[in-house]
Design a protein around this motif. Structure first.
Motif: not given
Lengths: 267, 474
Positions: B148-165
Motif C-alpha cells: 500500500f505505501p508503494m501504491f500510494t507513493l505512485l498515486e501521490d507522484f502523479g503516475y495514475l493519469p498517465r496510466v489512463a492516458f
C-alpha cells in the motif's frame, strides 16, 4: 510584554483552531470548498477538520461530498468539500453538485482553492463563482510547487483585481493556514466586505438585455444577492435555474438553514 | 399580480431577450470569462525567465506516455512493486507466524485448560477464532504493509493519469470510457472503492460497464492469496535463485490477465446488452509532484493496512468459528465439512480445483482475505494430516511457504490446482462489501445480481478450459 496585539495575530489564533472531525451540530457558519480538480481541496479540508480524506495526485480523486467541522475563535464552522470542477456551466453530475451547493446551499463563505502554478486556467472557475456569491476567499495553494517552477504570484495585486482576499498557502505542510482561517472568519462574520470582480460581458446589446432582465428578477426576488447571475442563466436557458424561478425556490435563498439541510441530506 | 404570473413574465421576458441577443451568447460569455482571466493572470503572475529550465515533467512524460515505452514501462513498474512485496514480506511473515501460532497459541490453550473451559468452547474460541485471526495477521499484514505505501507513493507522484492516458485507446476500442482506466486502478486497491470512483464517468452506460468489470481488478484482499500461491507453486517449481522473480512475474501476469478480461468483457457488453456510443472526454495530466514519503508511509499504514486488517479480523473471527463448527459438527460420524467436500469434489476436480477450495470460497464470500487460511484449515481437517491436532483438527503449523507447500501437496494439490486457484481468485464473485456498494451505486437489483454471478460463471468456465488443456498437454 504587551499581549494585546496577540489577539489579532493569525498565528496566535491558529492555536484557537479546534478540529472537530465530523461533529457538525449547531454550526455558526457553513463554508464550501470549491476549485478545479487536483488543486489540494481535500488537503485543505484535512488540515482544517483533522479528518483524513484520501488525497492523491490525480483529478477525480474525491467523488463524494465530504463534510467536517472545526471551531475557530469560539465559532463553529461546517466545512463542505465539493468535487472539483473546471466550470459551473457544464452538465456533468460533479459540476451540478458543486454549482447547486454554492447557489442553493448558500454557504456563508466559499473557499476557492486555486493552483498557483496554473493560475489563468483556475481563474475561470474563480470568476464564475464570484458571479454567484460575493462572500469568497481565494486560497492560492501549492505555492511551494510554484516556487519550484520559478513562478511568483503577486497575491496583493490578485486580491485587488478579484476583490476578495487571496491567501497563499502550501496546505501540504500547513503554510498559510492561519491566515486562511483569519480571512474566512472575517468574511463569514462580515468584518471583511468583498467587492468581487464582475465579468464585463460583451456587446452593448447583451449588456442591455442582461440589465433589463436583472431588474425584473430583482423586482420579483428582492434582495437576491446574485440577481445578475440568475439573469445570465435564464438568458442561456439553464433548466435548473428556470425551474427554480418557476417554483419560487429562489425566494428562499435568504433563509439558509432549511435549504442547506435538505440539500445536504439529499446528496 | 400573483406569484405565478410574475414568474411566467420573467421567463417570457428571458425568452424574448434570448432571441434578441442571438445564438452566440454562451460563447461570448465564455470568451469574456477567458479574457478577464487572462488579464488578471497577466497582472499577477511573474515568471522568472532567467534560465531555460530543464523541464522535468515534459521529459518524463515523453518517456512514460510514449507509444513504444509507455505500456512496457507500466508492466515493469507493476512487476517491480510485486517483487518488492513478495521478497520483503517473507521474513516478517514467518516471524509473525512463529510468534502468534507457536508461542501464543499453546499459552492460550493452557490458559483455557486452567479455567476448565468445556472442550467445545475451548475449540471454537482458540482453535477456530484465534487461529484464523493469527493466520490472517501473519500472512496478510506484511505484504499489505509493503504494497500500500508503494501504491500510494505512485498515486501521490502523479503516475495514475498517465496510466489512463496510455490505456485510453484500448478502452475506447472496447466501447468503454477512457476514465475506466482510472477506476480500474482504484479497483486494484479495493473493488468497493473502485465502484464508487466510477462516479467520474458521466454516461450511465459506460459507468455500468466500469462497475461490472471492476471486479477483474485484483483487489488488496486477493494480492496475498496470489502472492502466496505463486510463491509456492510457481516459484517452487523453478530454481531458488530466480524463484522470486518468477513468482512476481506470475502475479503480474494474473493482474494483466485481469486487465485483458476487463477489456474483453467491456467489449462484449457494449456489443450485446449495453450497446451505445463511446463518449469523448478530456483528461488533465497533473504535474509530477514529489511525494511526501514519510507522511505517505504513515497515512497509508494507518489508513489502508490497518483498515484492511481490521476487516480481515472482523471476518476472520466469525469465519474461524464457522470453520470449527463445520469441521466438528458431525452427521453419521462424518463432519459437515467433509460431507460437503466429498460431495463437491467431483465438480471441483473437473474444473481443476477441489472440494476444499469450493467450500472455502463459500465461507469466504464476506471477504477475500480469509480464503487461504480457510483452505489451509479445511485441508488439514479433511486430509487428516499427521501432526495436526487430534479431533478438533484445526491446528497447523505453517511457518513458511515451504511448510505450507508440504501441507497442500499432502492434501492432494498439484501445480494445476495452484494455477486454477490463482485464476479463480481473479475471476469470481465480488466480496459482499462490493456487492452492496454496487447495489447502492446502481440502485438496480438486476445489474447487481449480474455483477455478482457473471464472474463466477466465467471463472468456472476459465478454470474448466485450463484444466482440460493442462491435462491434455501435461
Amino acid at each position: 510584554m504587551d499581549t494585546a496585539k496577540c489577539e489579532t495575530c493569525p498565528v496566535h489564533n491558529k492555536a484557537n483552531l479546534i478540529k472537530l472531525g465530523i461533529n457538525m451540530n449547531n454550526v455558526d457558519f457553513v463554508v464550501a470548498l470549491a476549485g478545479n480538480p487536483n488543486t489540494g481541496k481535500s488537503t485543505v479540508f484535512n488540515a482544517l477538520t483533522g479528518l483524513k480524506q484520501h488525497t492523491g495526485n490525480w483529478p477525480g480523486k474525491t467523488v463524494t461530498r465530504a463534510e467536517g467541522a472545526f471551531i475557530y475563535n469560539k465559532q463553529k464552522f461546517k466545512l463542505v468539500d465539493l468535487p472539483g470542477t473546471y466550470s459551473l456551466l457544464s452538465t456533468s453530475t460533479d459540476e451540478e453538485v458543486a454549482r447547486d451547493f454554492i447557489l442553493f446551499g448558500q454557504p456563508d463563505v466559499t473557499l476557492i482553492v486555486v493552483d498557483a502554478t496554473r493560475l489563468e486556467r483556475n481563474l475561470n472557475l474563480v470568476l464564475q463563482v464570484l458571479e454567484i456569491t460575493d462572500r469568497a476567499v481565494v486560497c492560492l495553494n501549492l505555492i511551494d510547487e510554484a516556487k519550484r517552477h520559478n513562478i511568483i504570484v503577486d497575491d496583493r495585486t490578485l486580491s485587488k483585481e478579484l476583490g476578495v482576499p487571496v491567501v497563499p498557502t502550501a496546505a501540504r505542510n500547513g503554510t498559510g493556514i492561519p491566515e486562511l482561517l483569519k480571512y474566512t472568519s472575517e468574511v463569514a462574520n462580515g468584518t471583511y466586505i468583498c467587492k468581487p470582480h464582475r465579468i464585463t460581458s460583451g456587446s452593448k446589446a447583451v449588456k442591455k438585455a442582461v440589465d433589463k432582465l436583472t431588474q425584473q428578477v430583482l423586482e420579483k426576488f428582492p434582495g437576491l444577492p446574485n440577481a445578475r447571475w440568475v439573469a445570465l442563466r435564464l438568458l442561456e436557458g439553464d433548466q435548473r435555474v428556470i425551474d427554480a424561478v418557476k417554483s419560487g425556490e429562489l425566494r428562499n435563498l435568504n433563509k439558509r438553514s432549511e435549504l442547506t439541510e435538505s440539500l445536504l441530506v439529499q446528496n | 399580480m400573483n406569484d405565478n404570473s410574475m414568474n411566467e413574465n420573467i421567463l417570457a421576458a428571458a425568452n424574448n431577450l434570448r432571441w434578441e441577443i442571438g445564438e452566440n451568447f454562451h460563447d461570448s460569455l465564455m470568451e469574456s470569462i477567458y479574457h478577464d482571466a487572462a488579464k488578471i493572470a497577466q497582472a499577477s503572475v511573474l515568471k522568472d525567465h532567467q534560465k531555460p529550465e530543464f523541464n522535468w515533467d515534459r521529459t518524463l512524460d515523453k518517456i512514460v506516455t510514449s507509444r513504444v515505452w509507455g505500456i512496457p514501462l507500466m508492466f515493469i513498474l507493476l512487476a517491480l512493486v510485486f517483487w518488492i512485496t513478495i521478497e520483503g514480506s517473507n521474513i516478517p511473515s514467518s516471524m509473525l507466524a512463529s510468534f502468534l501460532i507457536d508461542d501464543i497459541h499453546p499459552l492460550l490453550k493452557n490458559f483455557a485448560a486452567s479455567l476448565s473451559l468445556p472442550g467445545w468452547l475451548n475449540g471454537v474460541l482458540i482453535d477456530g477464532a484465534y487461529l484464523a485471526l493469527a493466520w490472517v495477521v501473519s500472512v496478510m499484514l506484511p505484504p499489505m504493509a509493503i504494497f500500500f505505501p508503494m501504491f500510494t507513493l505512485l498515486e501521490d507522484f502523479g503516475y495514475l493519469p498517465r496510466v489512463a492516458f496510455n490505456m485510453d485507446n484500448l478502452f475506447r476500442k472496447a466501447g468503454a470510457h477512457g476514465k475506466q482506466a482510472l477506476t480500474m486502478s482504484m479497483g486494484f486497491g479495493c473493488n468497493a472503492a473502485g465502484v464508487i470512483s466510477t462516479r467520474v464517468i458521466d454516461s450511465p452506460r459506460e459507468r455500468l460497464i466500469a462497475i461490472i468489470t471492476n471486479n477483474f481488478s485484483l483487489c488488496n484482499g486477493r494480492w496475498p492469496t496470489q502472492i502466496l500461491i505463486a510463491a509456492i507453486f510457481i516459484g517452487g517449481a523453478v530454481p531458488a535463485h530466480i524463484a522470486g522473480i518468477v513468482s512476481a512475474a506470475a502475479v503480474v501476469s494474473i493482474a494483466v490477465l485481469g486487465i485483458v478480461l476487463s477489456l474483453v468483457v467491456s467489449w462484449t457488453l457494449s456489443k450485446t446488452i449495453l450497446k451505445g456510443e463511446a463518449s469523448a472526454f478530456s483528461l488533465e495530466l497533473p504535474p509530477y509532484r514529489p511525494p511526501r514519503i514519510l507522511q505517505t508511509l504513515y497515512t497509508s499504514l494507518i489508513d489502508r493496512t490497518i483498515f484492511v486488517l481490521w476487516r480481515a479480523v472482523v471476518f476472520a473471527v466469525p469465519a474461524g468459528v464457522i470453520i470449527w463448527l463445520v469441521s466438528n459438527i458431525e452427521i453419521n460420524g462424518i463432519s459437515l465439512a467433509v460431507h460437503f467436500i466429498d460431495w463437491a469434489n467431483p465438480f471441483g476436480l473437473l474444473i481443476g480445483l477441489n472440494g476444499v477450495i469450493l467450500l472455502a470460497y463459500i465461507i469466504a464470500i464476506p471477504a477475500n482475505e480469509i480464503v487461504i487460511p480457510t483452505i489451509l484449515m479445511l485441508t488439514v481437517l479433511a486430509g487428516n494430516i499427521a501432526g495436526a491436532g487430534s479431533g478438533s483438527g484445526v491446528m497447523f503449523e505453517a511457518e513458511s511457504a515451504e511448510a505450507t507447500a508440504e501441507l497442500l501437496y499432502a492434501g492432494g494439490w498439484t501445480v494445476l490446482t495452484g494455477v486454477c486457484l490463482m485464476l479463480f481468485s481473479l475471476v469470481h464473485n465480488p466480496c459482499s462489501t462490493t456487492i452492496y456498494t454496487i447495489y447502492k451505486e446502481t440502485g438496480s437489483v438486476k445489474w447487481t445480481t449480474f455483477s455478482a454471478i457473471m464472474p463466477v460463471l466465467l471463472g468456472f468456465a476459465i478454470c474448466f478450459v485450463t484444466a482440460q488443456l493442462w491435462r491434455i498437454f501435461f
